[in-house]
Design a protein around this motif. Structure first.
Motif, PDB file in Angstrom:
ATOM      1  N   UNK A 192       0.837  -1.183   0.000  1.00 44.29           N
ATOM      2  CA  UNK A 192       0.000   0.000   0.000  1.00 44.29           C
ATOM      3  C   UNK A 192       0.878   1.241   0.000  1.00 44.29           C
ATOM      4  N   UNK A 193       0.854   1.977  -1.111  1.00 46.64           N
ATOM      5  CA  UNK A 193       1.596   3.236  -1.262  1.00 46.64           C
ATOM      6  C   UNK A 193       3.078   3.086  -0.890  1.00 46.64           C
ATOM      7  N   UNK A 194       3.597   1.846  -0.989  1.00 48.82           N
ATOM      8  CA  UNK A 194       4.969   1.540  -0.587  1.00 48.82           C
ATOM      9  C   UNK A 194       5.212   1.843   0.890  1.00 48.82           C
ATOM     10  N   UNK A 195       4.149   1.890   1.672  1.00 44.61           N
ATOM     11  CA  UNK A 195       4.265   2.128   3.115  1.00 44.61           C
ATOM     12  C   UNK A 195       4.262   0.835   3.905  1.00 44.61           C
ATOM     13  N   UNK A 196       3.339  -0.048   3.594  1.00 49.86           N
ATOM     14  CA  UNK A 196       3.300  -1.324   4.279  1.00 49.86           C
ATOM     15  C   UNK A 196       2.689  -2.368   3.360  1.00 49.86           C
ATOM     16  N   UNK A 197       3.063  -3.622   3.625  1.00 44.81           N
ATOM     17  CA  UNK A 197       2.555  -4.741   2.850  1.00 44.81           C
ATOM     18  C   UNK A 197       1.305  -5.274   3.518  1.00 44.81           C
ATOM     19  N   UNK A 198       0.237  -5.399   2.756  1.00 46.39           N
ATOM     20  CA  UNK A 198      -0.995  -5.928   3.344  1.00 46.39           C
ATOM     21  C   UNK A 198      -1.373  -7.307   2.812  1.00 46.39           C
ATOM     22  N   UNK A 199      -0.670  -7.791   1.815  1.00 49.21           N
ATOM     23  CA  UNK A 199      -0.925  -9.139   1.320  1.00 49.21           C
ATOM     24  C   UNK A 199       0.385  -9.733   0.809  1.00 49.21           C
ATOM     25  N   UNK A 200       0.604 -11.004   1.155  1.00 47.48           N
ATOM     26  CA  UNK A 200       1.830 -11.706   0.777  1.00 47.48           C
ATOM     27  C   UNK A 200       1.490 -12.974  -0.003  1.00 47.48           C
ATOM     28  N   UNK A 201       2.374 -13.324  -0.918  1.00 49.55           N
ATOM     29  CA  UNK A 201       2.340 -14.664  -1.458  1.00 49.55           C
ATOM     30  C   UNK A 201       2.941 -15.619  -0.441  1.00 49.55           C
ATOM     31  N   UNK A 202       2.849 -16.903  -0.709  1.00 45.75           N
ATOM     32  CA  UNK A 202       3.357 -17.888   0.249  1.00 45.75           C
ATOM     33  C   UNK A 202       4.877 -17.982   0.213  1.00 45.75           C
ATOM     34  N   UNK A 203       5.482 -17.468  -0.849  1.00 48.98           N
ATOM     35  CA  UNK A 203       6.932 -17.522  -0.982  1.00 48.98           C
ATOM     36  C   UNK A 203       7.377 -18.744  -1.759  1.00 48.98           C
ATOM     37  N   UNK A 204       8.483 -18.586  -2.467  1.00 48.07           N
ATOM     38  CA  UNK A 204       9.047 -19.704  -3.218  1.00 48.07           C
ATOM     39  C   UNK A 204      10.553 -19.727  -3.021  1.00 48.07           C
ATOM     40  N   UNK A 205      11.080 -20.900  -2.728  1.00 49.45           N
ATOM     41  CA  UNK A 205      12.516 -21.056  -2.503  1.00 49.45           C
ATOM     42  C   UNK A 205      13.233 -21.084  -3.844  1.00 49.45           C
ATOM     43  N   UNK A 206      14.248 -20.259  -3.974  1.00 50.45           N
ATOM     44  CA  UNK A 206      15.110 -20.291  -5.151  1.00 50.45           C
ATOM     45  C   UNK A 206      16.545 -20.503  -4.679  1.00 50.45           C
ATOM     46  N   UNK A 207      17.165 -21.519  -5.203  1.00 49.74           N
ATOM     47  CA  UNK A 207      18.549 -21.843  -4.879  1.00 49.74           C
ATOM     48  C   UNK A 207      19.417 -21.610  -6.098  1.00 49.74           C
ATOM     49  N   UNK A 208      20.512 -20.909  -5.881  1.00 52.55           N
ATOM     50  CA  UNK A 208      21.477 -20.684  -6.969  1.00 52.55           C
ATOM     51  C   UNK A 208      22.656 -21.612  -6.740  1.00 52.55           C
ATOM     52  N   UNK A 209      22.806 -22.560  -7.613  1.00 53.77           N
ATOM     53  CA  UNK A 209      23.858 -23.557  -7.468  1.00 53.77           C
ATOM     54  C   UNK A 209      24.122 -24.214  -8.801  1.00 53.77           C
ATOM     55  N   UNK A 210      25.369 -24.595  -8.989  1.00 53.69           N
ATOM     56  CA  UNK A 210      25.716 -25.319 -10.214  1.00 53.69           C
ATOM     57  C   UNK A 210      25.494 -26.816 -10.050  1.00 53.69           C
TER      58      UNK A 210
END
Length: 119
Positions: free
Chosen positions: A101-119
């Motif tokens: 909201x107006x870059x002031x606070x977050x009022x809704x989130x996704x559940x999140x996704x793990x991203x791993x950077x690895x060869x």
């Protein structure tokens, strides 16, 4: 009630580009007053705001990530996307999309996704 869902690969190789999509339901990404953000949390560290896209389509980025980050949107699909270039293992994190909201606070989130950077 708005819902956000991240999608994308869970494993990315170093030097490649990380691409994630956030699909929004229950609300439009063109709703006034809201920005649509990407936020990440590396293991053992705090939350880091990466950037956001506004109703107008204007984008805003964290200075520390600006050179590698791009956020775009597809209003026809009610989605917005994150691209992070030249990733390293330090980019390993849980990535969240969020409604800001107006870059002031977050009022809704996704559940999140793990991203791993690895060869």
């Amino acid at each position: 009630q708005v819902q956000l869902q991240e999608s994308g690969p869970g494993l990315v190789k170093p030097s490649q580009t990380l691409s994630l999509t956030c699909t929004v339901s229950g609300g439009s990404i063109t709703t006034n007053y809201y920005y649509w953000s990407w936020i990440r949390q590396p293991p053992g560290k705090g939350l880091e705001w990466m950037g956001a896209i506004a109703l107008s389509g204007s984008t805003y980025y964290s200075p520390s990530l600006k050179s590698r980050t791009s956020i775009s949107r597809d209003t026809s699909k009610n989605q917005f996307t994150l691209q992070l270039t030249s990733v390293t293992p330090e980019d390993t994190a849980v990535y969240y999309c969020a409604r800001h909201y107006l870059l002031r606070y977050v009022d809704s989130w996704g559940q999140g996704t793990q991203v791993t950077v690895s060869s």
